[in-house]
Every structure is written in structure tokens, then in C-alpha cells.
Scaffold this motif. Structure first.
Motif, PDB file in Angstrom:
ATOM      1  N   ASP A  83       0.659  -1.313   0.742  1.00  0.00           N
ATOM      2  CA  ASP A  83       0.213   0.065  -0.541  1.00  0.00           C
ATOM      3  C   ASP A  83       0.855   1.162  -0.365  1.00  0.00           C
ATOM      4  O   ASP A  83       0.532   2.439   0.351  1.00  0.00           O
ATOM      5  CB  ASP A  83      -1.192  -0.275   0.715  1.00  0.00           C
ATOM      6  CG  ASP A  83      -2.079  -1.313   0.976  1.00  0.00           C
ATOM      7  OD1 ASP A  83      -2.862  -1.285  -0.155  1.00  0.00           O
ATOM      8  OD2 ASP A  83      -2.292  -1.875   1.908  1.00  0.00           O
ATOM      9  N   GLN A  84       2.071   1.382  -0.394  1.00  0.00           N
ATOM     10  CA  GLN A  84       2.963   2.609  -0.508  1.00  0.00           C
ATOM     11  C   GLN A  84       2.687   2.641  -1.317  1.00  0.00           C
ATOM     12  O   GLN A  84       3.221   2.088  -2.782  1.00  0.00           O
ATOM     13  CB  GLN A  84       4.419   2.838   0.036  1.00  0.00           C
ATOM     14  CG  GLN A  84       5.046   3.196  -0.076  1.00  0.00           C
ATOM     15  CD  GLN A  84       6.603   3.601  -0.131  1.00  0.00           C
ATOM     16  OE1 GLN A  84       6.793   1.920   0.552  1.00  0.00           O
ATOM     17  NE2 GLN A  84       7.194   4.153  -0.038  1.00  0.00           N
ATOM     18  N   CYS A  85       2.427   4.108  -1.778  1.00  0.00           N
ATOM     19  CA  CYS A  85       2.884   5.113  -3.348  1.00  0.00           C
ATOM     20  C   CYS A  85       4.134   4.832  -3.352  1.00  0.00           C
ATOM     21  O   CYS A  85       4.648   5.414  -2.969  1.00  0.00           O
ATOM     22  CB  CYS A  85       1.948   6.036  -3.416  1.00  0.00           C
ATOM     23  SG  CYS A  85       1.198   6.650  -5.009  1.00  0.00           S
TER      24      CYS A  85
ATOM     25  N   CYS B  53      -1.224  -4.898  -8.019  1.00  0.00           N
ATOM     26  CA  CYS B  53      -0.516  -3.593  -8.243  1.00  0.00           C
ATOM     27  C   CYS B  53      -1.450  -2.535  -9.116  1.00  0.00           C
ATOM     28  O   CYS B  53      -2.563  -3.199 -10.115  1.00  0.00           O
ATOM     29  CB  CYS B  53       0.508  -3.584  -9.174  1.00  0.00           C
ATOM     30  SG  CYS B  53       1.751  -4.953  -8.413  1.00  0.00           S
TER      31      CYS B  53
ATOM     32  N   CYS C  60      -0.692   7.771  -6.684  1.00  0.00           N
ATOM     33  CA  CYS C  60      -1.206   7.587  -6.777  1.00  0.00           C
ATOM     34  C   CYS C  60      -2.832   7.908  -6.929  1.00  0.00           C
ATOM     35  O   CYS C  60      -4.014   7.650  -6.387  1.00  0.00           O
ATOM     36  CB  CYS C  60      -1.122   6.450  -5.557  1.00  0.00           C
ATOM     37  SG  CYS C  60       0.332   5.644  -5.938  1.00  0.00           S
TER      38      CYS C  60
ATOM     39  N   SER D 273       1.093   1.520  -7.236  1.00  0.00           N
ATOM     40  CA  SER D 273       0.736   1.498  -5.561  1.00  0.00           C
ATOM     41  C   SER D 273       0.192  -0.535  -5.484  1.00  0.00           C
ATOM     42  O   SER D 273      -0.520  -0.801  -6.383  1.00  0.00           O
ATOM     43  CB  SER D 273       0.093   1.628  -5.106  1.00  0.00           C
ATOM     44  OG  SER D 273      -0.475   1.398  -3.398  1.00  0.00           O
TER      45      SER D 273
END
Length: 136
Positions: free
Chosen positions: A56-58, A83, A91, A132
Motif C-alpha cells: 500500500d505504499q505509493c 498492483c 497514486c 501502488s
């Protein structure tokens, strides 16, 4: 010199380390994160880079990844992951036709020309500016 007691101690320590090594190796393997591969040309040609998946990291295609901005044409996503590729930085899910995005689940995607964005772009080739990923 060595007494039998000190030799026994050294031997015990060696055996404990030897038998502990495989479990610590397995623990390190479990810590290795999944990665995705993206390339600037179809069929995994051009410049390719492996990106670690941090749930969940952009990831914006800026700085050291700027060469990927609006240049991705193929990707490999590991099984068990999904993804999201975004046309906008950060994002951003614009929720309208002003920005597009595509969702790819674990698999091999050799040609983004064949992938349609969710807001109707006929092709998602050379559109992504951020992504993401997360486990499914």
C-alpha cells in the motif's frame, strides 16, 4: 592448552551455531519482500527495473525512477499481489476521465498496448506515473 572441559564447551558452541544456522536462514528468506519488474519497452525490452513491493505504499516515478514516468510498457507482478498503476503522481485516483488507472493481478504483462485503463484509455502504454501494490 585446552582442557577436556574447555574443548567440550567450544565443540558444543560450534554445534549449536551449526544447527541454528538453517532456521536463521529461513527467517531471513521470509523477510525478503516480493518485487515487481517493469520495463520501458514491450516484451520486457528497453530499460527494466525491479521494484520492491511495500504494501500500500505509493511509488512515484520521480528521482531515480523518473525514466519510467510515462514510459512503462511491460510488467511482471508476483502471484498473490495486485498492483495499481496510475496516470497521475501520488497514486491519485481522480474518479473521472481526467486521470486513468489500471489494476493488474499477479502475472506477466508483456504489452501495455493491450491493457485498457478503467476510464476508457484504449491502451495504458506509456501512461503510468505512479503505482501502488499490496497482497491480494
Amino acid at each position: 592448552m585446552f582442557t577436556s572441559k574447555s574443548l567440550l564447551f567450544v565443540l558444543s558452541a560450534f554445534l549449536a551455531t551449526t544447527y541454528a544456522a538453517p532456521s536463521s536462514l529461513n527467517a531471513r528468506k521470509a523477510d525478503v519482500s516480493a518485487t515487481i519488474e517493469v520495463c520501458t519497452d514491450a516484451n520486457f525490452g528497453g530499460s527494466c527495473v525491479t521494484i520492491p513491493v511495500v504494501s500500500d505504499q505509493c511509488i512515484d516515478f520521480t528521482g531515480g525512477l523518473a525514466f519510467l514516468n510515462e514510459a512503462i510498457s511491460s510488467a511482471v507482478i508476483p502471484d498473490g499481489f495486485v498492483c495499481f498503476f496510475f496516470e497521475e503522481f501520488d497514486c491519485a485516483d481522480s474518479g473521472s476521465s481526467s486521470g486513468d488507472e489500471v489494476t493488474l493481478q499477479g502475472g506477466t504483462f508483456p504489452d501495455f498496448e493491450a491493457i485498457q485503463g478503467i476510464f476508457g484509455s484504449p491502451s495504458f502504454n506509456d501512461l503510468a506515473s505512479s503505482l501502488s501494490c499490496s497482497p491480494e
